[in-house]
Write a protein that holds these residues in place. Structure first.
Motif, PDB file in Angstrom:
ATOM      1  N   LEU A 122       3.955   2.327   3.105  1.00  0.00           N
ATOM      2  CA  LEU A 122       3.862   3.594   3.542  1.00  0.00           C
ATOM      3  C   LEU A 122       2.125   4.182   3.473  1.00  0.00           C
ATOM      4  CD1 LEU A 122       4.956   5.848   5.368  1.00  0.00           C
ATOM      5  CD2 LEU A 122       5.616   6.801   3.140  1.00  0.00           C
TER       6      LEU A 122
ATOM      7  N   PHE B 283       0.000   2.162   5.750  1.00  0.00           N
ATOM      8  CA  PHE B 283       0.417   2.740   7.210  1.00  0.00           C
ATOM      9  C   PHE B 283      -0.653   4.095   7.256  1.00  0.00           C
ATOM     10  CE2 PHE B 283       4.132   0.095   7.342  1.00  0.00           C
ATOM     11  CZ  PHE B 283       3.614  -0.843   8.241  1.00  0.00           C
ATOM     12  N   GLU B 284      -0.229   5.001   6.343  1.00  0.00           N
ATOM     13  CA  GLU B 284      -0.935   6.159   6.145  1.00  0.00           C
ATOM     14  C   GLU B 284      -2.498   6.070   6.587  1.00  0.00           C
ATOM     15  OE1 GLU B 284       0.618   8.126   3.243  1.00  0.00           O
ATOM     16  OE2 GLU B 284       2.271   9.014   4.091  1.00  0.00           O
TER      17      GLU B 284
ATOM     18  N   LEU C 190      -4.202   3.599   7.594  1.00  0.00           N
ATOM     19  CA  LEU C 190      -4.790   3.015   8.660  1.00  0.00           C
ATOM     20  C   LEU C 190      -4.491   3.744  10.254  1.00  0.00           C
ATOM     21  CD1 LEU C 190      -4.309  -0.704   8.025  1.00  0.00           C
ATOM     22  CD2 LEU C 190      -6.342   0.556   7.769  1.00  0.00           C
ATOM     23  N   SER C 191      -3.698   4.821   9.926  1.00  0.00           N
ATOM     24  CA  SER C 191      -3.299   5.645  11.019  1.00  0.00           C
ATOM     25  C   SER C 191      -4.273   6.502  11.557  1.00  0.00           C
ATOM     26  CB  SER C 191      -2.001   6.396  10.778  1.00  0.00           C
ATOM     27  OG  SER C 191      -2.394   7.435   9.943  1.00  0.00           O
ATOM     28  N   SER C 192      -5.497   6.501  10.975  1.00  0.00           N
ATOM     29  CA  SER C 192      -6.492   7.193  11.614  1.00  0.00           C
ATOM     30  C   SER C 192      -7.604   6.186  12.128  1.00  0.00           C
ATOM     31  CB  SER C 192      -7.503   8.090  10.410  1.00  0.00           C
ATOM     32  OG  SER C 192      -8.868   8.181  10.494  1.00  0.00           O
TER      33      SER C 192
END
Lengths: 113, 113
Positions: free
Chosen positions: B7, B10-11, B13-15
């Motif tokens: 998680l 993912f957080e 690489l979510s920008s």
DNA sequence: TCAATATTTCAATAATTGTTGTACTATTGA
DNA sequence: TCAATAGTACAACAATTATTGAAATATTGA
């Protein structure tokens, strides 16, 4: 896979709740689950779940099919496979020597030699 | 790999900006880049870059080493490999038949047969 | 037909995240 | 020693995202 698609997938899975939904649906196999079953399994209000299901679906991680008054959701495994391919290429692109390690980790993940 | 580590990745690489930073550092190879080089390459203010570098580093996607007054950042490829393994296992865990497709996508990604 | 059920939409609000500017610390080289 | 440079920390603000409750839509089964 295009970078902005990968980004959409990362954004989708960057929420603990959405990651739970996706993993639940992966575990549920090809039949998936209807919204109410997901709501009950994860103890989320229907409204909030709907919000996150929409996000996951728009990112392509889930598919929906209507069954009467139910909405059945399924995990889209092929997209996940494409993401894995993308990550592998991103990592190895400029660094061939890195591929050896990735190939080793693949062997670990494999069930048959 | 633990779910909460996945998680965190993912957080991170979510920008779009953080994804750009990570990809830039992957392409830069084992030498990585110092903060100023990243800032110049991506046209981000130092303050903002520092914020995102911190996030990426705390998630384990980057490593930092001090070189005099410079901070050199490198992509942590092993973590990415672990993520790929995690995703593969998550997808195949309850659905053995799904593994065939993943194994096919692996062949595509492989350079040697 | 109609009440019950499943789910979504919408608006309001809460919570989190991203960006900017200023100030600070540490290091270098003159 | 000291001015210049590299980078981070902090505070304020902007922007986005998550959550909730009420209302709307659609479908079913009695």
């Amino acid at each position: 896979m295009d970078k902005h698609i990968a980004l959409a997938v990362f954004e989708s899975l960057s929420s603990g709740l959405r990651l739970d939904v996706f993993r639940l649906l992966v575990r549920s196999g090809p039949d998936g689950l209807v919204a109410g079953e997901i709501s009950a399994a994860l103890d989320v209000t229907p409204t909030n779940l709907s919000f996150h299901l929409k996000a996951l679906t728009q990112a392509g991680l889930l598919t929906v099919t209507q069954e009467g008054r139910y909405q059945r959701y399924r995990a889209d495994l092929p997209l996940m496979q494409k993401l894995i391919t993308y990550l592998t290429e991103e990592c190895c692109g400029g660094n061939p020597e890195c591929c050896f390690d990735i190939s080793a980790s693949r062997k670990t993940a494999d069930t048959n030699p």
